[in-house]
Design a protein around this motif. Sequence first.
Motif, PDB file in Angstrom:
ATOM      1  N   UNK A 296       0.819  -1.205   0.000  1.00 56.29           N
ATOM      2  CA  UNK A 296       0.000   0.000   0.000  1.00 56.29           C
ATOM      3  C   UNK A 296       0.855   1.257   0.000  1.00 56.29           C
ATOM      4  N   UNK A 297       1.901   1.292   0.832  1.00 55.98           N
ATOM      5  CA  UNK A 297       2.695   2.513   0.924  1.00 55.98           C
ATOM      6  C   UNK A 297       3.568   2.719  -0.299  1.00 55.98           C
ATOM      7  N   UNK A 298       4.130   1.656  -0.867  1.00 55.47           N
ATOM      8  CA  UNK A 298       4.918   1.856  -2.076  1.00 55.47           C
ATOM      9  C   UNK A 298       4.029   2.354  -3.209  1.00 55.47           C
ATOM     10  N   UNK A 299       2.864   1.735  -3.369  1.00 57.28           N
ATOM     11  CA  UNK A 299       1.952   2.166  -4.421  1.00 57.28           C
ATOM     12  C   UNK A 299       1.410   3.559  -4.205  1.00 57.28           C
ATOM     13  N   UNK A 300       1.343   3.983  -2.958  1.00 62.04           N
ATOM     14  CA  UNK A 300       0.813   5.296  -2.609  1.00 62.04           C
ATOM     15  C   UNK A 300       1.861   6.396  -2.767  1.00 62.04           C
ATOM     16  N   UNK A 301       3.111   6.079  -2.413  1.00 60.09           N
ATOM     17  CA  UNK A 301       4.137   7.110  -2.280  1.00 60.09           C
ATOM     18  C   UNK A 301       4.911   7.354  -3.568  1.00 60.09           C
ATOM     19  N   UNK A 390       2.160  14.627   5.580  1.00 59.79           N
ATOM     20  CA  UNK A 390       1.924  13.181   5.471  1.00 59.79           C
ATOM     21  C   UNK A 390       2.855  12.529   4.460  1.00 59.79           C
ATOM     22  N   UNK A 391       3.255  11.314   4.762  1.00 63.34           N
ATOM     23  CA  UNK A 391       4.185  10.599   3.897  1.00 63.34           C
ATOM     24  C   UNK A 391       3.731  10.595   2.450  1.00 63.34           C
ATOM     25  N   UNK A 392       2.428  10.357   2.223  1.00 69.27           N
ATOM     26  CA  UNK A 392       1.963  10.234   0.837  1.00 69.27           C
ATOM     27  C   UNK A 392       1.979  11.569   0.089  1.00 69.27           C
ATOM     28  N   UNK A 393       2.224  12.673   0.803  1.00 69.33           N
ATOM     29  CA  UNK A 393       2.320  13.985   0.160  1.00 69.33           C
ATOM     30  C   UNK A 393       3.754  14.496   0.091  1.00 69.33           C
ATOM     31  N   UNK A 413       7.288   4.015  13.292  1.00 67.21           N
ATOM     32  CA  UNK A 413       8.647   4.043  12.769  1.00 67.21           C
ATOM     33  C   UNK A 413       8.734   3.600  11.329  1.00 67.21           C
ATOM     34  N   UNK A 414       7.698   2.901  10.832  1.00 61.45           N
ATOM     35  CA  UNK A 414       7.762   2.372   9.467  1.00 61.45           C
ATOM     36  C   UNK A 414       7.654   3.480   8.424  1.00 61.45           C
ATOM     37  N   UNK A 415       6.609   4.288   8.525  1.00 69.20           N
ATOM     38  CA  UNK A 415       6.463   5.387   7.569  1.00 69.20           C
ATOM     39  C   UNK A 415       7.606   6.388   7.686  1.00 69.20           C
ATOM     40  N   UNK A 416       8.079   6.597   8.916  1.00 66.72           N
ATOM     41  CA  UNK A 416       9.196   7.518   9.118  1.00 66.72           C
ATOM     42  C   UNK A 416      10.450   7.028   8.407  1.00 66.72           C
ATOM     43  N   UNK A 417      10.627   5.709   8.339  1.00 70.66           N
ATOM     44  CA  UNK A 417      11.807   5.178   7.645  1.00 70.66           C
ATOM     45  C   UNK A 417      11.730   5.472   6.151  1.00 70.66           C
ATOM     46  N   UNK A 418      10.542   5.338   5.581  1.00 73.53           N
ATOM     47  CA  UNK A 418      10.367   5.684   4.166  1.00 73.53           C
ATOM     48  C   UNK A 418      10.644   7.160   3.955  1.00 73.53           C
ATOM     49  N   UNK A 419      10.044   7.986   4.814  1.00 75.70           N
ATOM     50  CA  UNK A 419      10.201   9.435   4.683  1.00 75.70           C
ATOM     51  C   UNK A 419      11.654   9.851   4.840  1.00 75.70           C
ATOM     52  N   UNK A 420      12.341   9.290   5.836  1.00 78.28           N
ATOM     53  CA  UNK A 420      13.739   9.652   6.049  1.00 78.28           C
ATOM     54  C   UNK A 420      14.579   9.334   4.819  1.00 78.28           C
TER      55      UNK A 420
END
Length: 450
Positions: A296-301, A390-393, A413-420
């Motif tokens: 979901x997050x890869x497809x979203x981001x 938000x990560x997706x933005x 911590x999961x979304x933060x790792x993507x964002x970082x």
Amino acid sequence: MEVITIETPQLGDRTYLVHDGASGVVIDPQRDTDRVEKAIADAGVRITHVAETHIHNDYVTGGLQLAKDHGAAYLVNAADDVPYSRQPISDGDTVQVGTLTLRAVATPGHTHHHLSYIISDGDREAVFSGGSLLYGSVGRTDLVSEQDTVPLTHHQYASVRRLVAEADEDAGLYPTHGFGSFCSSGPATGADSSTIGEQLRDNHALTDQDEDHFVRELIHNLTAYPSYYAHMAPINKAGPTPPNLEVPGSLAPEELRSRLEQGEWVVDLRNRVAFANHHFSGSASFEYGDGTKFTAFLGWVLPWDEQLTLVGERQDIENAIRDLSRIGIDNPDAAIGSGPDELAPAAPTSSYPVVGWDEVLRKPEGEAILDVRRTDEYEDSRIEGAVNIPLHELLRRMDQVPAGRLWVHCGSGYRASIAASLLQRAGRDVVHIDAEFGGAEKAGLKMADD
């Protein structure tokens, strides 16, 4: 009648095989139908029908291909304009599946042409509600368009009430969505099974006697959903092709380095802390694992329909290819190995700190805390002074990110790792806060009052 559930926890969805011991119907199959084929073979039944409750917004269906493979009738709402051959079905129509009787019930709300199915075998009933009636709630009503949301929410209220009126109270309820899927709305429960009677007692869509209040509350509580949803219905309406689940050969070190240098999307599937400690410069962290919502997050981001290169161990890459195929992301390349030193020793590498809340208490004054949770999460509770993007933005709002070093957090911590990783890729200095948000106040950070 036996109901066999094939779960897709990565997307929070379920597929069902329903049979009488000889003949069966598959309801809402995911694109990777080999899992369904195994269930069919294990049951030793013949598939005569494949049924869709709706044109799905959150995944690519395997229904068309499964029906072709079995010479089965493909049940799709007669009102849906599709170019492929199907057996049109409408409200009130019945179909025999061996000794089972399948009856279609129009339940618009999640989509305009949504159908639920009541399957009976003698005096036993089972209700397959797709994205209509869920455990504790209903499917979200804002996926078609903004202007359709209010009328569809009214339809959803009426639909679930009609559905329970036409089914026995002791009938088992089998929704497709609602198990962590972004397609659910409202206070969905974590229940693993339920009946129509239980929902009559506990589901807010059935206990709220004020339709206008229900509509206002449901719409008010709708949260953001993945951007890849916009691509699912067109793919499903056109007729999806079978996925290619083969793992490609591993890229040569020189090719991998070239892709990094050119700014292509290189996605590292390793544990997020391992990534932070040592990773290819320019790569993005999307840890693969149970409970991560990787798909979901890869497809979203990430930008849609750009070539991906997956970096990680073979088993993770194999699983990720399958997961991504379910949302129409096909044929990623791969670099198979344990990390940068093995895969491309000459390629530049980077790192950034990983901390908990205690370290955040000691951060230098003036360095910003960046909260990458959804807006509704931020508004519900937040650290005083934290900035919310938000990560997706994040990719489209990089110019709004505060200057200086950034301390990045989310809910776990999961979304933060993507964002970082994305921020570092854009040239920013980052610290990854790998901690549950609930621990921030306990650690002594001050929370905003409003």
